[in-house]
Scaffold this active site. Structure first.
Site, PDB file in Angstrom:
ATOM      1  N   LYS A 150      -4.711  10.083   3.137  1.00 25.16           N
ATOM      2  CA  LYS A 150      -5.458   9.297   4.110  1.00 25.16           C
ATOM      3  C   LYS A 150      -6.449  10.127   4.916  1.00 25.16           C
ATOM      4  O   LYS A 150      -6.131  11.258   5.310  1.00 25.16           O
ATOM      5  CB  LYS A 150      -4.460   8.635   5.074  1.00 25.16           C
ATOM      6  N   ARG A 159       0.838  -1.187   0.000  1.00 24.52           N
ATOM      7  CA  ARG A 159       0.000   0.000   0.000  1.00 24.52           C
ATOM      8  C   ARG A 159       0.877   1.242   0.000  1.00 24.52           C
ATOM      9  O   ARG A 159       2.095   1.140   0.083  1.00 24.52           O
ATOM     10  CB  ARG A 159      -0.973   0.012   1.188  1.00 24.52           C
ATOM     11  N   ASP A 217      -1.970  10.841  -2.197  1.00 22.82           N
ATOM     12  CA  ASP A 217      -2.353   9.785  -3.136  1.00 22.82           C
ATOM     13  C   ASP A 217      -2.734  10.336  -4.493  1.00 22.82           C
ATOM     14  O   ASP A 217      -2.745   9.610  -5.486  1.00 22.82           O
ATOM     15  CB  ASP A 217      -3.496   8.961  -2.533  1.00 22.82           C
TER      16      ASP A 217
HETATM   17  C1  LIG Z   1       3.623   7.882  -0.152  1.00 27.19           C
HETATM   18  S1  LIG Z   1       1.967   7.580  -0.454  1.00 27.19           S
HETATM   19  C2  LIG Z   1       1.387   7.184   1.110  1.00 27.19           C
HETATM   20  C3  LIG Z   1      -0.084   7.408   1.249  1.00 27.19           C
HETATM   21  O1  LIG Z   1      -0.820   6.209   0.942  1.00 27.19           O
HETATM   22  C4  LIG Z   1      -1.567   5.870   2.093  1.00 27.19           C
HETATM   23  O2  LIG Z   1      -2.803   5.282   1.818  1.00 27.19           O
HETATM   24  P1  LIG Z   1      -2.971   3.665   1.956  1.00 27.19           P
HETATM   25  O3  LIG Z   1      -2.217   3.250   3.187  1.00 27.19           O
HETATM   26  O4  LIG Z   1      -4.464   3.502   2.057  1.00 27.19           O
HETATM   27  O5  LIG Z   1      -2.402   3.116   0.672  1.00 27.19           O
HETATM   28  C5  LIG Z   1      -1.771   7.190   2.803  1.00 27.19           C
HETATM   29  O6  LIG Z   1      -2.732   7.998   2.163  1.00 27.19           O
HETATM   30  C6  LIG Z   1      -0.382   7.748   2.668  1.00 27.19           C
HETATM   31  O7  LIG Z   1      -0.237   9.109   2.903  1.00 27.19           O
END
Ligand SMILES: CSC[C@H]1O[C@H](OP(=O)(O)O)[C@H](O)[C@@H]1O
Length: 353
Positions: free
Chosen positions: A253, A51, A242
């Protein structure tokens, strides 16, 4: 690099296979798993085993190669149709992080640019493009860290949200990159990490990877951010993103928008760390960014323990949008953007580094 500091890669290409660190098992277990099929990759992205916008893009790029490497297509047209079908399938895993679509589209373009070659060479080119995406991400993240470091000083304390560390990227991370680089140069940048409900990427991932690297990290509940800011303990808020829209609005997030409002109220700089691969010039503003909604059990039965009545209505958006007027600077690998973001973004995307 100091051997006492450990950083574990979110994913690697090993002996012809895509291997990822299963982030749903952290921090209690560090388990690398093999993703052998395009379905494995879709599932790993959907379940956040891998992720973070950049890491999702890299995994999808390798996933697309995996999906066609055994293709028996006799013509490029037949091969390209297979590729596009798998591209659409992988694109359906999660809707918000633009890196997923950016990486898949880049792989598609590479296939088209190799269409006159034989099948074996086309497949080889696709694998190389996935490697390029991963290697470039690592370089972009290091450069973001160096650019963010120019905004920080030794002994400063930053607050971050979710996880935008090495686990979210090929290496280094984006928002956390300056913290790792600061440690390497002997600085002591301290971090307050929001646990980040409901999936606790801050508690499970950020706290873990910072401690692995010997960095001073304090874990707080998301609802404590205002309190620690009011105490004067926070010198800057830095988060990942994102998707950054053409006007500078940034999706990140859920809870990031609230942090930006709090930072403004406490006159604390709010920085978004954004690789250029996360800037989406085709999305005009934050209103047009699709926000992923996830299953309510992530809130009601987090990690298997029910904490809300069965049948309760739940709303579980995984992201929110911070309007550009709340963002002090957007820090990319090519430089630091300041308002007016529309013009700054157009310029930076044209800049070659
Ligand atoms: C460096 S991008 C990180 C970004 O992605 C995360 O979302 P997720 O854990 O749901 O993939 C979160 O928004 C982070 O800031």
């Amino acid at each position: 690099m100091d051997k006492t500091k450990k950083s574990m890669l979110s994913l690697k290409w090993e002996d012809g296979n895509l291997v990822i660190l299963d982030q749903t098992k952290l921090p209690m277990e560090t388990e690398y798993i093999l993703l052998e099929t395009v379905e494995d990759v879709w599932d790993a992205i959907f379940k956040l085993k891998v992720r973070g916008a950049p890491a999702i893009g890299i995994a999808a790029a390798y996933g697309l190669y995996i999906s066609v490497r055994a293709s028996k297509a006799q013509s490029f047209e037949e091969f390209y149709e297979e590729l596009r079908n798998n591209e659409d399938y992988l694109a359906s895993s999660r809707p918000t992080a633009v890196n997923l679509f950016w990486a898949l589209k880049r792989m598609e373009k590479r296939a088209l640019s190799s269409k006159e070659k034989n099948m074996g060479e086309i497949k080889e080119d696709l694998l190389q493009e996935a490697h390029n995406i991963r290697q470039e991400d690592e370089q972009m993240c290091k450069a973001i860290g160096e650019n963010l470091l120019t905004l920080l000083k030794d002994e400063m304390t930053v607050l971050t949200h979710c996880n935008a560390g090495g686990l979210a990227t090929a290496k280094y991370g984006t928002a956390l990159a300056p913290v790792f680089l600061a440690k390497d140069k002997g600085w002591n940048i301290k971090v307050f990490a929001d646990e980040t409900r409901p999936l606790l990427q801050g508690a499970r991932l950020t706290a873990w990877e910072l401690m692995q690297y010997g960095i001073d990290v304090t874990l707080i509940c998301d609802n404590m951010a205002a309190h620690v800011m009011s105490k004067g303990w926070i010198d800057a808020v830095i988060t990942g993103c994102d998707r950054v829209a053409a006007n500078g609005d940034a999706a990140n997030k859920i809870g990031t928008y609230g942090l930006a409002v709090l930072a403004k109220a406490h006159d604390i700089p709010f920085y978004i760390a954004a690789p250029s691969s996360t800037i989406d010039i085709d999305t005009s503003d934050g209103e047009d960014i699709v926000i992923e909604e996830r299953h309510g059990d992530e809130i009601c039965c987090g990690f298997g323990r029910r904490t809300a009545p069965k049948g309760v209505k739940v709303y579980n958006p995984a992201f929110d949008v911070t309007p550009c007027h709340l963002i002090t600077a957007i820090v990319t690998e090519k430089g630091i953007l300041t308002p007016p973001y529309s013009e700054a973004i157009k310029e930076i995307l044209l800049k070659q580094v």
